[in-house]
Design a protein around this motif. Sequence first.
Motif, mmCIF file in Angstrom:
data_model
loop_
_atom_site.group_PDB
_atom_site.id
_atom_site.type_symbol
_atom_site.label_atom_id
_atom_site.label_comp_id
_atom_site.label_asym_id
_atom_site.label_seq_id
_atom_site.Cartn_x
_atom_site.Cartn_y
_atom_site.Cartn_z
ATOM 1 N N GLY A 45 0.785 -1.233 0.000
ATOM 2 C CA GLY A 45 0.000 0.000 0.000
ATOM 3 C C GLY A 45 0.815 1.279 0.000
ATOM 4 N N THR A 46 2.107 1.188 -0.277
ATOM 5 C CA THR A 46 2.934 2.406 -0.330
ATOM 6 C C THR A 46 2.600 3.195 -1.592
ATOM 7 O OG1 THR A 46 4.714 1.399 0.906
ATOM 8 C CG2 THR A 46 5.330 3.249 -0.535
ATOM 9 N N ILE A 47 2.544 4.507 -1.424
ATOM 10 C CA ILE A 47 2.247 5.363 -2.581
ATOM 11 C C ILE A 47 3.255 6.490 -2.656
ATOM 12 C CG2 ILE A 47 0.581 7.048 -3.490
ATOM 13 C CD1 ILE A 47 -1.609 5.183 -2.461
ATOM 14 N N THR A 48 3.832 6.684 -3.849
ATOM 15 C CA THR A 48 4.624 7.894 -4.059
ATOM 16 C C THR A 48 3.638 8.950 -4.543
ATOM 17 O OG1 THR A 48 5.089 7.210 -6.311
ATOM 18 C CG2 THR A 48 6.761 6.667 -4.673
ATOM 19 N N CYS A 49 3.521 10.027 -3.800
ATOM 20 C CA CYS A 49 2.604 11.105 -4.180
ATOM 21 C C CYS A 49 3.427 12.037 -5.067
ATOM 22 C CB CYS A 49 2.083 11.818 -2.936
ATOM 23 S SG CYS A 49 1.443 10.666 -1.709
ATOM 24 N N ASN A 50 3.443 11.736 -6.346
ATOM 25 C CA ASN A 50 4.398 12.399 -7.254
ATOM 26 C C ASN A 50 3.817 13.622 -7.929
ATOM 27 O OD1 ASN A 50 2.614 10.761 -8.688
ATOM 28 N ND2 ASN A 50 4.036 10.514 -10.388
ATOM 29 N N TYR A 51 2.526 13.873 -7.789
ATOM 30 C CA TYR A 51 1.879 14.914 -8.579
ATOM 31 C C TYR A 51 1.159 15.885 -7.662
ATOM 32 C CZ TYR A 51 -0.910 16.787 -12.480
ATOM 33 O OH TYR A 51 -1.487 17.595 -13.417
ATOM 34 N N SER A 61 4.310 -0.489 5.572
ATOM 35 C CA SER A 61 3.053 -0.564 4.809
ATOM 36 C C SER A 61 2.246 0.725 4.963
ATOM 37 C CB SER A 61 2.205 -1.721 5.325
ATOM 38 O OG SER A 61 2.893 -2.920 5.098
ATOM 39 N N GLY A 62 1.547 1.058 3.914
ATOM 40 C CA GLY A 62 0.635 2.190 3.974
ATOM 41 C C GLY A 62 1.335 3.537 4.057
ATOM 42 N N THR A 63 2.566 3.613 3.588
ATOM 43 C CA THR A 63 3.296 4.889 3.636
ATOM 44 C C THR A 63 2.976 5.731 2.404
ATOM 45 O OG1 THR A 63 5.100 3.983 4.924
ATOM 46 C CG2 THR A 63 5.640 5.900 3.572
ATOM 47 N N GLN A 64 2.852 7.042 2.637
ATOM 48 C CA GLN A 64 2.756 7.967 1.499
ATOM 49 C C GLN A 64 4.016 8.797 1.486
ATOM 50 O OE1 GLN A 64 -0.888 9.835 2.880
ATOM 51 N NE2 GLN A 64 -1.189 7.706 3.519
ATOM 52 N N PRO A 73 8.708 16.233 -3.803
ATOM 53 C CA PRO A 73 10.030 15.612 -3.813
ATOM 54 C C PRO A 73 10.461 15.201 -2.408
ATOM 55 C CG PRO A 73 10.235 18.000 -4.031
ATOM 56 C CD PRO A 73 8.772 17.678 -4.056
ATOM 57 N N VAL A 74 11.005 13.996 -2.327
ATOM 58 C CA VAL A 74 11.432 13.516 -1.023
ATOM 59 C C VAL A 74 12.546 12.486 -1.205
ATOM 60 C CG1 VAL A 74 9.732 11.638 -0.798
ATOM 61 C CG2 VAL A 74 10.534 12.820 1.253
ATOM 62 N N THR A 113 3.132 9.470 6.664
ATOM 63 C CA THR A 113 3.045 10.390 5.525
ATOM 64 C C THR A 113 4.329 11.197 5.552
ATOM 65 O OG1 THR A 113 0.658 10.491 5.710
ATOM 66 C CG2 THR A 113 1.724 12.260 4.470
ATOM 67 N N VAL A 114 5.269 10.855 4.656
ATOM 68 C CA VAL A 114 6.609 11.433 4.719
ATOM 69 C C VAL A 114 6.660 12.648 3.813
ATOM 70 C CG1 VAL A 114 9.068 10.970 4.341
ATOM 71 C CG2 VAL A 114 7.556 9.149 5.151
ATOM 72 N N THR A 115 6.898 13.818 4.399
ATOM 73 C CA THR A 115 6.920 15.042 3.604
ATOM 74 C C THR A 115 8.296 15.679 3.583
ATOM 75 O OG1 THR A 115 6.222 16.257 5.552
ATOM 76 C CG2 THR A 115 4.485 15.594 4.036
ATOM 77 N N LYS A 116 9.202 15.190 4.481
ATOM 78 C CA LYS A 116 10.552 15.771 4.551
ATOM 79 C C LYS A 116 11.586 14.695 4.276
ATOM 80 C CE LYS A 116 9.761 17.452 8.653
ATOM 81 N NZ LYS A 116 9.781 18.117 9.952
ATOM 82 N N ASP A 117 12.740 15.074 3.757
ATOM 83 C CA ASP A 117 13.811 14.110 3.528
ATOM 84 C C ASP A 117 14.156 13.401 4.829
ATOM 85 O OD1 ASP A 117 13.803 15.043 0.984
ATOM 86 O OD2 ASP A 117 15.793 15.984 1.054
ATOM 87 N N VAL A 118 14.483 12.106 4.733
ATOM 88 C CA VAL A 118 14.825 11.343 5.931
ATOM 89 C C VAL A 118 16.304 10.969 5.838
ATOM 90 C CG1 VAL A 118 14.220 9.361 7.363
ATOM 91 C CG2 VAL A 118 12.489 10.403 5.875
#
Length: 454
Positions: free
Chosen positions: A382-388, A406-409, A413-414, A427-432
């Motif tokens: 269920g991982t999704i790259t929110c590319n748009y 699982s289930g990560t968005q 850009p990340v 929900t990852v919005t910042k570089d890790v």
Amino acid sequence: MAEKIAIVLAAGEGKRIKSDVAKVLHPLCGVPILHHVLNRLTHLRFARIFVIVGHQAQQVRESVALYDVTCVLQSEQRGTGHAVLQAQNALSGVNGSVLIVNGDAPLLSDETIMHLWETHHLKKETVTLLTALLPSAAGYGRIIRDDNGNICNVVESADATPEELRVHEINAGAYVVDLSFLFPTLSTLTSHNQQNEIYLTDIVRAAVQKGISISYYQTPSTSESLGINSRRDLARAEAVLQQHIVDGWMDKGVTIIDPNAVRIEATVTIGRDVVLYPGVILEGHTHIGSGTVLYPCRIRDSHLAERVVVRDSCVIDGADIASDVSVGPFAHLRPGTQLHSKSHVGNFVEIKKSKLGAGSKANHLSYIGDADIGKNVNIGAGTITCNYDGIQKHQTRIDDDAFIGSGTQLVAPVHVGVGTVIGAGSTVTKDVPPQTLAIARARQTHLPKRPKRP
Ligand code: UD1
Ligand code: CA
């Protein structure tokens, strides 16, 4: 031997195919009808090839742009004889003979064209026809012979008497004609016939009237002279060519469990020990590497290396897949997908313009778009790259050995660093940074339950 010159007739509209697309551009096993003819002539090293264009001339010109041919315009389609006449200027001053072939005869083989050419040249003939004996000759021009068995005329179906219609020998639509006879004779022909057209075939009667005998080569094949006039003809030609293609690959060491239940276009290449299960469709510029096993799927313009397994119901388009990869069932790989060796793509995963590094896995229910994923990465279910973001596409980068719960968005850009673990449901919005455990989800809280209404 004389310079090999050919004229290909491709100006007709093809009314009987009832299409907005010019008849000769309809694909047959994935390749335009006309290209099949040009491929034969190129393969046989015809040095000069003239293509007569007319109906949808621009589209036909564009379609043959990659071939070394000269297009000549027939601005009004007044028949096959009139079409050939258009090449007169281009060939003025040229001696010898020319091959003329219908652009709607894609199944003629190299051998047959060569036999026709050689029959003509060995005996220094003036006109040599390609004929065939067909069980059902309907629609073709009939070869009429005199009492001595010499060819004296070709009669079109539309003009034939009931007796002539009973003839099974047909004009296959390929000819070799001496140039010193061809153009002067064509100029004298009229269109006094049922179709009101200037028939190329009338050069036969004209030659006989001048005391010139007609030579011929009769192909033993009953299928290769098929001229495509209708959708039914197109389907017949498709069946014949599919059979050739499938037989050819089996002869080269491909296992095809049910040869009638696969479709392989003419541009596809397949290695040894590949196994194709029923329901496989291979299209465009696709290569299937040796030892690969394909369950029912559709693959287009893709390169699969050795020992790949594609399970049921996958659609693969414009992908580059390395060795020992497994894909599917139910995966959708879109253009720009690169799967490196030993990577796994499982059920209900869609990938677009992304690289999945060696040994990495995306096994369940994911969308991966515009992503660069390193080696041995685990992409959880269920991982999704929110590319748009609604305006632009953005990149996701995941470095080697990362574990995406699982289930990560991943909101691009990340960038996820090497060896990093992302907690499930983030929900990852910042570089890790590398070697980090990142959790980006609302903390679970426990509140007292509201009492039930009485
Ligand atoms: C033609 C032959 C017929 C033969 C059959 C073989 C003639 C008069 N008849 O019939 O004897 O048995 O092929 O398949 O030649 N074209 C032009 N310009 C035109 C008309 C046609 O370039 O003005 C091209 C078409 O695009 C096509 C080819 O010539 O590629 C043949 O024309 P088509 O109308 O299909 O001829 P048939 O009726 O099949
Ligand atoms: Ca035809």
